[in-house]
Motif scaffolding. Structure first.
Motif, mmCIF file in Angstrom:
data_model
loop_
_atom_site.group_PDB
_atom_site.id
_atom_site.type_symbol
_atom_site.label_atom_id
_atom_site.label_comp_id
_atom_site.label_asym_id
_atom_site.label_seq_id
_atom_site.Cartn_x
_atom_site.Cartn_y
_atom_site.Cartn_z
ATOM 1 N N ALA A 92 -19.187 -58.425 -2.348
ATOM 2 C CA ALA A 92 -18.768 -57.031 -2.533
ATOM 3 C C ALA A 92 -19.268 -56.499 -3.870
ATOM 4 N N GLN A 93 -19.156 -57.317 -4.900
ATOM 5 C CA GLN A 93 -19.651 -56.891 -6.209
ATOM 6 C C GLN A 93 -21.165 -56.706 -6.184
ATOM 7 N N ALA A 94 -21.860 -57.611 -5.526
ATOM 8 C CA ALA A 94 -23.316 -57.501 -5.418
ATOM 9 C C ALA A 94 -23.715 -56.234 -4.664
ATOM 10 N N ALA A 95 -22.866 -55.797 -3.733
ATOM 11 C CA ALA A 95 -23.141 -54.583 -2.967
ATOM 12 C C ALA A 95 -22.737 -53.319 -3.723
ATOM 13 N N GLY A 96 -22.107 -53.497 -4.890
ATOM 14 C CA GLY A 96 -21.706 -52.344 -5.690
ATOM 15 C C GLY A 96 -20.436 -51.665 -5.218
ATOM 16 N N VAL A 97 -19.554 -52.433 -4.560
ATOM 17 C CA VAL A 97 -18.330 -51.877 -3.982
ATOM 18 C C VAL A 97 -17.125 -52.267 -4.836
ATOM 19 N N PRO A 98 -16.239 -51.324 -5.146
ATOM 20 C CA PRO A 98 -15.008 -51.679 -5.851
ATOM 21 C C PRO A 98 -14.185 -52.655 -5.018
ATOM 22 N N ILE A 99 -13.589 -53.630 -5.684
ATOM 23 C CA ILE A 99 -12.849 -54.669 -4.982
ATOM 24 C C ILE A 99 -11.583 -55.021 -5.746
ATOM 25 N N ALA A 100 -10.496 -55.185 -4.997
ATOM 26 C CA ALA A 100 -9.236 -55.660 -5.563
ATOM 27 C C ALA A 100 -8.938 -57.017 -4.951
ATOM 28 N N VAL A 101 -8.630 -57.972 -5.817
ATOM 29 C CA VAL A 101 -8.272 -59.318 -5.371
ATOM 30 C C VAL A 101 -6.922 -59.676 -5.975
ATOM 31 N N SER A 102 -6.223 -60.571 -5.317
ATOM 32 C CA SER A 102 -4.956 -61.023 -5.880
ATOM 33 C C SER A 102 -5.235 -61.854 -7.123
ATOM 34 N N ASN A 103 -4.243 -61.949 -7.971
ATOM 35 C CA ASN A 103 -4.427 -62.640 -9.247
ATOM 36 C C ASN A 103 -4.567 -64.154 -9.103
ATOM 37 N N VAL A 104 -4.616 -64.674 -7.883
ATOM 38 C CA VAL A 104 -4.832 -66.106 -7.679
ATOM 39 C C VAL A 104 -6.320 -66.455 -7.581
ATOM 40 N N PHE A 105 -7.182 -65.437 -7.500
ATOM 41 C CA PHE A 105 -8.622 -65.693 -7.441
ATOM 42 C C PHE A 105 -9.096 -66.249 -8.774
ATOM 43 N N VAL A 106 -10.136 -67.069 -8.714
ATOM 44 C CA VAL A 106 -10.670 -67.694 -9.919
ATOM 45 C C VAL A 106 -11.330 -66.649 -10.816
ATOM 46 N N ASN A 107 -11.275 -66.901 -12.120
ATOM 47 C CA ASN A 107 -11.886 -65.987 -13.090
ATOM 48 C C ASN A 107 -13.403 -65.967 -13.007
ATOM 49 N N PRO A 113 -17.544 -54.884 -13.593
ATOM 50 C CA PRO A 113 -16.347 -54.044 -13.765
ATOM 51 C C PRO A 113 -15.789 -53.531 -12.441
ATOM 52 N N LEU A 114 -16.398 -53.905 -11.329
ATOM 53 C CA LEU A 114 -15.940 -53.460 -10.009
ATOM 54 C C LEU A 114 -14.707 -54.211 -9.522
ATOM 55 N N ILE A 115 -14.435 -55.385 -10.094
ATOM 56 C CA ILE A 115 -13.348 -56.232 -9.589
ATOM 57 C C ILE A 115 -12.065 -55.994 -10.382
ATOM 58 N N SER A 116 -10.958 -55.915 -9.649
ATOM 59 C CA SER A 116 -9.634 -55.779 -10.253
ATOM 60 C C SER A 116 -8.756 -56.902 -9.736
ATOM 61 N N TYR A 117 -8.123 -57.610 -10.642
ATOM 62 C CA TYR A 117 -7.169 -58.657 -10.292
ATOM 63 C C TYR A 117 -5.771 -58.046 -10.319
ATOM 64 N N LEU A 118 -5.059 -58.126 -9.186
ATOM 65 C CA LEU A 118 -3.742 -57.501 -9.077
ATOM 66 C C LEU A 118 -2.694 -58.492 -8.584
ATOM 67 N N HIS A 119 -1.490 -58.378 -9.125
ATOM 68 C CA HIS A 119 -0.366 -59.137 -8.587
ATOM 69 C C HIS A 119 -0.035 -58.586 -7.209
ATOM 70 N N LEU A 120 0.573 -59.410 -6.387
ATOM 71 C CA LEU A 120 0.905 -58.992 -5.025
ATOM 72 C C LEU A 120 2.132 -58.085 -5.027
ATOM 73 N N ASP A 121 1.906 -56.882 -5.485
ATOM 74 C CA ASP A 121 2.910 -55.834 -5.543
ATOM 75 C C ASP A 121 2.308 -54.612 -4.856
ATOM 76 N N VAL A 122 2.919 -54.156 -3.778
ATOM 77 C CA VAL A 122 2.360 -53.071 -2.971
ATOM 78 C C VAL A 122 2.063 -51.842 -3.831
ATOM 79 N N ASN A 123 2.927 -51.511 -4.776
ATOM 80 C CA ASN A 123 2.715 -50.323 -5.611
ATOM 81 C C ASN A 123 1.443 -50.424 -6.440
ATOM 82 N N ARG A 124 1.142 -51.601 -6.970
ATOM 83 C CA ARG A 124 -0.092 -51.774 -7.752
ATOM 84 C C ARG A 124 -1.329 -51.578 -6.881
ATOM 85 N N TRP A 125 -1.305 -52.134 -5.676
ATOM 86 C CA TRP A 125 -2.446 -52.017 -4.767
ATOM 87 C C TRP A 125 -2.576 -50.583 -4.263
#
Length: 171
Positions: A92-107, A113-125
């Motif tokens: 997704a990053q290689a394709a230039g698409v914004p992406i949100a992943v849960s905070n369990v993904f590896v660093n 700057p397209l990737i966002s690490y988010l806790h599994l909280d519906v309001n944040r997503w």
């Protein structure tokens, strides 16, 4: 259009995506397309029907043309409960698409700057989705140097592997 790709399993957390879609169901311009197959797909289909989300969430089978799907998306989500790496998150990053992943993904996936690490909280997503800047054309070339620098370039890795085997054969 928010896309999630992967097996319909406990790990990939499609339950969370249905909750997210339900929280955004009043937003006329937000909808989800989920790609994959797996043991939990029927359960997810039932949840979508029970919540009346058939016009907000589309289920599709697994696809081979992942890059084309990513390029059509406004955003990609991966709310996994656990994840060893996440190759599609890299794609997704290689394709230039914004992406949100849960905070369990590896660093190691934190490449652009397209990737966002988010806790599994519906309001944040929900906030992440509502704050997306929609691009008609994803800028693949803009982020390709980041992918190259991170060591995930297929051509340079193939060359390294070739030289490694050549060295073994020579000895």
């Amino acid at each position: 259009m928010i896309v999630q790709l992967g097996a319909f399993t406990y790990q990939k957390n499609y339950d969370f995506t249905v909750k997210l879609a339900n929280s955004l169901k009043q937003r006329k311009k937000v909808f989800f397309v989920l790609y994959g197959d797996g043991a939990d797909k029927a359960k997810i289909r039932d949840q979508i029907q029970k919540l009346g989300l058939e016009n907000k969430v589309i289920l599709n089978r697994s696809v081979a043309n992942v890059n084309e799907i990513l390029c059509a998306a406004d955003g990609v989500i991966f709310p996994s409960r656990f994840e060893p790496f996440g190759i599609v998150a890299l794609e997704a990053q290689a394709a230039g698409v914004p992406i949100a992943v849960s905070n369990v993904f590896v660093n190691e996936l934190n490449i652009t700057p397209l990737i966002s690490y988010l806790h599994l909280d519906v309001n944040r997503w929900e906030n992440w989705i509502l704050n997306l800047t929609i691009n008609q054309i994803h800028e693949e070339k803009k982020y390709s140097h980041c992918i190259d620098k991170s060591g995930y370039n297929i051509h340079s890795n193939a060359q390294k592997l070739f030289l490694f085997f050549k060295k073994i054969i020579s000895n």
